[in-house]
Design a protein around this motif. Structure first.
Motif, PDB file in Angstrom:
ATOM      1  N   ALA A  24       0.852  -1.193   0.000  1.00 38.94           N
ATOM      2  CA  ALA A  24       0.000   0.000   0.000  1.00 38.94           C
ATOM      3  C   ALA A  24       0.886   1.241   0.000  1.00 38.94           C
ATOM      4  CB  ALA A  24      -0.897   0.006   1.227  1.00 38.94           C
ATOM      5  N   ARG A  26       2.353   4.546   1.172  1.00 37.79           N
ATOM      6  CA  ARG A  26       2.494   5.023   2.558  1.00 37.79           C
ATOM      7  C   ARG A  26       1.739   6.323   2.796  1.00 37.79           C
ATOM      8  NH1 ARG A  26       8.452   3.481   1.754  1.00 37.79           N
ATOM      9  NH2 ARG A  26       8.442   1.358   2.535  1.00 37.79           N
ATOM     10  N   GLY A  29      -2.496   5.119   0.778  1.00 36.73           N
ATOM     11  CA  GLY A  29      -3.039   3.794   1.030  1.00 36.73           C
ATOM     12  C   GLY A  29      -3.454   3.019  -0.210  1.00 36.73           C
TER      13      GLY A  29
END
Length: 112
Positions: A24, A26, A29
């Motif tokens: 994902a 950072r 997401g």
């Protein structure tokens, strides 16, 4: 000194490898592909996982975005390669992806 690698050394090798991993973003997401492009002066690549068709790749290049080739082989993990002007000038049998850009974040004043 033979035998299995110590876990800390194996983890360090995995972090510096040019293999592509799914994770994902950072910041936002969103699902992304992450890896290092190159062996000497590696670039930290974060790309959208959706493959591009040739028209979408041209549009991405016109927007000033970088495109990457995700190479695969039966013997190695997927790797990320930069699509320079010579690589981009020929049809690529691998997945072509573009760099990831997070969606705009809300402005603080609108939240208050």
């Amino acid at each position: 000194m033979s035998g299995p690698l110590r876990p800390d050394i194996a983890a360090k090798i995995a972090r510096t490898a040019d293999a592509v991993t799914e994770r994902a973003c950072r910041r936002c997401g969103a699902p992304v592909l992450a890896g290092l492009a190159g062996h000497v002066a590696a670039l930290d690549v974060v790309a959208d996982p959706t493959p591009l068709d040739p028209a979408a790749e041209i549009a991405a290049l016109l927007e000033g975005r970088m495109t990457w080739c995700i190479t695969t082989s039966p013997w190695t993990a997927p790797r990320v390669l930069w699509r320079d002007r010579w690589h981009a000038s020929v049809p690529c049998p691998h997945h072509v992806v573009r760099d990831h850009r997070c969606p705009p974040q809300p402005v603080q004043e609108t939240l208050l």
